[in-house]
Design a protein around this motif. Sequence first.
Motif, PDB file in Angstrom:
ATOM      1  N   GLU A 356       0.823  -1.207   0.000  1.00 43.12           N
ATOM      2  CA  GLU A 356       0.000   0.000   0.000  1.00 43.12           C
ATOM      3  C   GLU A 356       0.864   1.267   0.000  1.00 43.12           C
ATOM      4  O   GLU A 356       0.418   2.333  -0.444  1.00 43.12           O
ATOM      5  CB  GLU A 356      -0.923  -0.008   1.224  1.00 43.12           C
ATOM      6  CG  GLU A 356      -1.951  -1.135   1.245  1.00 43.12           C
ATOM      7  CD  GLU A 356      -2.998  -1.006   0.155  1.00 43.12           C
ATOM      8  OE1 GLU A 356      -3.090   0.082  -0.450  1.00 43.12           O
ATOM      9  OE2 GLU A 356      -3.727  -1.992  -0.102  1.00 43.12           O
ATOM     10  N   GLU A 357       2.097   1.145   0.496  1.00 39.95           N
ATOM     11  CA  GLU A 357       2.986   2.300   0.536  1.00 39.95           C
ATOM     12  C   GLU A 357       3.423   2.731  -0.875  1.00 39.95           C
ATOM     13  O   GLU A 357       3.948   3.827  -1.057  1.00 39.95           O
ATOM     14  CB  GLU A 357       4.230   1.982   1.390  1.00 39.95           C
ATOM     15  CG  GLU A 357       3.934   1.682   2.849  1.00 39.95           C
ATOM     16  CD  GLU A 357       3.374   2.899   3.579  1.00 39.95           C
ATOM     17  OE1 GLU A 357       3.809   4.026   3.266  1.00 39.95           O
ATOM     18  OE2 GLU A 357       2.473   2.710   4.436  1.00 39.95           O
ATOM     19  N   TRP A 365      -5.434  -1.310  -8.562  1.00 35.84           N
ATOM     20  CA  TRP A 365      -5.925  -2.597  -9.061  1.00 35.84           C
ATOM     21  C   TRP A 365      -4.783  -3.606  -9.197  1.00 35.84           C
ATOM     22  O   TRP A 365      -4.979  -4.815  -9.010  1.00 35.84           O
ATOM     23  CB  TRP A 365      -6.663  -2.440 -10.387  1.00 35.84           C
ATOM     24  CG  TRP A 365      -5.799  -2.138 -11.579  1.00 35.84           C
ATOM     25  CD1 TRP A 365      -5.399  -0.928 -12.025  1.00 35.84           C
ATOM     26  CD2 TRP A 365      -5.225  -3.107 -12.471  1.00 35.84           C
ATOM     27  NE1 TRP A 365      -4.608  -1.050 -13.126  1.00 35.84           N
ATOM     28  CE2 TRP A 365      -4.498  -2.384 -13.442  1.00 35.84           C
ATOM     29  CE3 TRP A 365      -5.259  -4.497 -12.559  1.00 35.84           C
ATOM     30  CZ2 TRP A 365      -3.806  -3.004 -14.471  1.00 35.84           C
ATOM     31  CZ3 TRP A 365      -4.583  -5.135 -13.587  1.00 35.84           C
ATOM     32  CH2 TRP A 365      -3.862  -4.390 -14.535  1.00 35.84           C
ATOM     33  N   ILE A 366      -3.568  -3.107  -9.491  1.00 36.06           N
ATOM     34  CA  ILE A 366      -2.408  -3.992  -9.585  1.00 36.06           C
ATOM     35  C   ILE A 366      -2.025  -4.487  -8.190  1.00 36.06           C
ATOM     36  O   ILE A 366      -1.726  -5.673  -7.989  1.00 36.06           O
ATOM     37  CB  ILE A 366      -1.216  -3.257 -10.246  1.00 36.06           C
ATOM     38  CG1 ILE A 366      -1.563  -2.896 -11.703  1.00 36.06           C
ATOM     39  CG2 ILE A 366       0.051  -4.095 -10.166  1.00 36.06           C
ATOM     40  CD1 ILE A 366      -0.472  -2.130 -12.419  1.00 36.06           C
ATOM     41  N   ILE A 367      -2.076  -3.589  -7.209  1.00 33.76           N
ATOM     42  CA  ILE A 367      -1.798  -3.983  -5.816  1.00 33.76           C
ATOM     43  C   ILE A 367      -2.811  -5.036  -5.356  1.00 33.76           C
ATOM     44  O   ILE A 367      -2.446  -6.027  -4.722  1.00 33.76           O
ATOM     45  CB  ILE A 367      -1.834  -2.748  -4.893  1.00 33.76           C
ATOM     46  CG1 ILE A 367      -0.675  -1.803  -5.235  1.00 33.76           C
ATOM     47  CG2 ILE A 367      -1.772  -3.165  -3.417  1.00 33.76           C
ATOM     48  CD1 ILE A 367      -0.681  -0.488  -4.470  1.00 33.76           C
ATOM     49  N   GLU A 394      -3.980 -11.549 -13.138  1.00 36.58           N
ATOM     50  CA  GLU A 394      -4.477 -10.989 -14.395  1.00 36.58           C
ATOM     51  C   GLU A 394      -3.514  -9.941 -14.962  1.00 36.58           C
ATOM     52  O   GLU A 394      -3.849  -9.243 -15.906  1.00 36.58           O
ATOM     53  CB  GLU A 394      -5.850 -10.336 -14.167  1.00 36.58           C
ATOM     54  CG  GLU A 394      -6.933 -11.281 -13.661  1.00 36.58           C
ATOM     55  CD  GLU A 394      -7.306 -12.321 -14.694  1.00 36.58           C
ATOM     56  OE1 GLU A 394      -7.216 -12.012 -15.899  1.00 36.58           O
ATOM     57  OE2 GLU A 394      -7.672 -13.448 -14.306  1.00 36.58           O
ATOM     58  N   LEU A 395      -2.323  -9.849 -14.375  1.00 36.57           N
ATOM     59  CA  LEU A 395      -1.368  -8.822 -14.787  1.00 36.57           C
ATOM     60  C   LEU A 395      -0.624  -9.217 -16.063  1.00 36.57           C
ATOM     61  O   LEU A 395      -0.345 -10.394 -16.297  1.00 36.57           O
ATOM     62  CB  LEU A 395      -0.353  -8.571 -13.663  1.00 36.57           C
ATOM     63  CG  LEU A 395      -0.929  -8.111 -12.313  1.00 36.57           C
ATOM     64  CD1 LEU A 395       0.191  -7.961 -11.296  1.00 36.57           C
ATOM     65  CD2 LEU A 395      -1.687  -6.806 -12.466  1.00 36.57           C
ATOM     66  N   GLU A 396      -0.305  -8.200 -16.873  1.00 42.47           N
ATOM     67  CA  GLU A 396       0.516  -8.416 -18.056  1.00 42.47           C
ATOM     68  C   GLU A 396       1.993  -8.367 -17.645  1.00 42.47           C
ATOM     69  O   GLU A 396       2.352  -7.882 -16.564  1.00 42.47           O
ATOM     70  CB  GLU A 396       0.227  -7.330 -19.105  1.00 42.47           C
ATOM     71  CG  GLU A 396      -1.210  -7.275 -19.574  1.00 42.47           C
ATOM     72  CD  GLU A 396      -1.591  -8.494 -20.404  1.00 42.47           C
ATOM     73  OE1 GLU A 396      -0.665  -9.143 -20.934  1.00 42.47           O
ATOM     74  OE2 GLU A 396      -2.791  -8.792 -20.504  1.00 42.47           O
ATOM     75  N   GLU A 397       2.843  -8.856 -18.548  1.00 40.33           N
ATOM     76  CA  GLU A 397       4.276  -8.915 -18.243  1.00 40.33           C
ATOM     77  C   GLU A 397       4.847  -7.537 -17.970  1.00 40.33           C
ATOM     78  O   GLU A 397       5.650  -7.348 -17.052  1.00 40.33           O
ATOM     79  CB  GLU A 397       5.020  -9.584 -19.402  1.00 40.33           C
ATOM     80  CG  GLU A 397       6.473  -9.889 -19.073  1.00 40.33           C
ATOM     81  CD  GLU A 397       7.158 -10.697 -20.167  1.00 40.33           C
ATOM     82  OE1 GLU A 397       8.403 -10.733 -20.165  1.00 40.33           O
ATOM     83  OE2 GLU A 397       6.443 -11.272 -21.019  1.00 40.33           O
ATOM     84  N   GLU A 398       4.394  -6.514 -18.761  1.00 38.93           N
ATOM     85  CA  GLU A 398       4.938  -5.168 -18.542  1.00 38.93           C
ATOM     86  C   GLU A 398       4.487  -4.595 -17.200  1.00 38.93           C
ATOM     87  O   GLU A 398       5.222  -3.818 -16.568  1.00 38.93           O
ATOM     88  CB  GLU A 398       4.554  -4.219 -19.687  1.00 38.93           C
ATOM     89  CG  GLU A 398       3.062  -4.075 -19.908  1.00 38.93           C
ATOM     90  CD  GLU A 398       2.581  -4.956 -21.052  1.00 38.93           C
ATOM     91  OE1 GLU A 398       1.603  -4.555 -21.701  1.00 38.93           O
ATOM     92  OE2 GLU A 398       3.196  -6.021 -21.301  1.00 38.93           O
ATOM     93  N   ASN A 399       3.261  -4.981 -16.743  1.00 36.02           N
ATOM     94  CA  ASN A 399       2.811  -4.533 -15.417  1.00 36.02           C
ATOM     95  C   ASN A 399       3.749  -5.052 -14.336  1.00 36.02           C
ATOM     96  O   ASN A 399       4.131  -4.320 -13.419  1.00 36.02           O
ATOM     97  CB  ASN A 399       1.389  -5.024 -15.139  1.00 36.02           C
ATOM     98  CG  ASN A 399       0.357  -4.499 -16.109  1.00 36.02           C
ATOM     99  OD1 ASN A 399      -0.503  -5.245 -16.569  1.00 36.02           O
ATOM    100  ND2 ASN A 399       0.421  -3.212 -16.419  1.00 36.02           N
TER     101      ASN A 399
END
Length: 430
Positions: A356-357, A365-367, A394-399
């Motif tokens: 969260e920091e 949404w990524i967190i 559900e994250l992409e590689e670049e995320n």
Amino acid sequence: MNTLNLIESFSEFAKFKNIDRPTMMSILEEVFRTMIRKKYNDDSNFDVIINPDNGDLEIWRNREIVDDESEDIWDHDKIPLAEARKIEPDFEVGEEVSEQVKLEEFGRRAVLMARQTLIQRIKDLERDNLYQKYKDMVGEIIAGEVYQVWGRETLVLDQEENELSLPKSEQIPKDRYRKGDTIRAVVHRVDVLNGAPKIILSRAAPAFLERLMEQEVPEIFDGLITIKNIVREPGERAKVAVESYDDRIDPVGACVGMKGSRIHAVVRELENENIDIINYTDNLELYIQRALSPAKISSMKINEQTGRVSVFLKPDQVSLAIGRGGANIKLASRLVGMEIDVFREADSYEEDIALEEFSDEIDQWIIDELKKIGLDTGRAVLAVNKADIVRRTELEEENVEDVFRVIQAEFDGEDEAAEPAEGEAAEPNA
């Protein structure tokens, strides 16, 4: 259509649908009495005699003879003397006349309508019987033959050729069927669509695994071992908590069997689903430790008010606790009924930072996606392979690359701040 053909065709149809004789007789009489009421307005003075075995039908109209001048001649159960003597010349007032009514007198249209009504009544009865039968079988295993395979569901026929549905969502992902295959599934639920019952089968429900274990483990069937809870990721992994009421019986060993003989039979049916058998205990901390097996927990903090558990593990145990696709931690959380948060146990000189920091640099949404698989801190993320995170979320590689870059930069910055530059001395702690 004559009487013989009407009764015989209906009787054959009823027998084919497994309708018992008393029910068939009741339906036949009710349909013919409906015909009578439409023609004569009242059927109380009619006798309907049916013999479905030989196709006989007799309808008798019973009326009392009254004087020709009587006001009662218009009653449905009265007949004038003059009309009665056309039937029998020696009739007298006060006697009763029984006159047979031929089916043909109702007209061809009424007879055809009666036939359609008979068939519809049987179909309604068949649907009701099917609903009642499978409503009582919810949670039980049945075997059926694959009749048709579609994209969203598989149509299965039972031994009586009733149509049952096995939706794609209730199948094990590795299941592959062809017409004529025999499959086993549990009766999941019975829906009613447009007045017709729709029997839904399932191979993905926990009840299917429970019934399979009952069949393979006599101690469960006999009640010596109780299944306390089952959670599944169909075709991938399952966790089963069992308890024995007999101290002489090892519930886990009994379920696994000699050299795994019992559990292997279940695993084969579930397309090699990995099944963890866990000894149930009322000790919540011990139960959580067993649920997260094969990972070994260093310590934990339980907050029963929030329903969350923080578990701390050595770096090499984090991936074991999370499991492939996050399956292990998801199943463990569902098994114990609490949300489990996994934390990497930092070395004494390492400090960790909650995800969260990083919310000013990493989208929320990524967190949230990372937290779903138990990654709540920066070092917990860095301890997991990037490819594993992509596969589990559900994250992409670049995320994922961006997340690693932001977190690593933060820790690198802290390390640089902690080390004095060359030629400088570190300030003493205040």
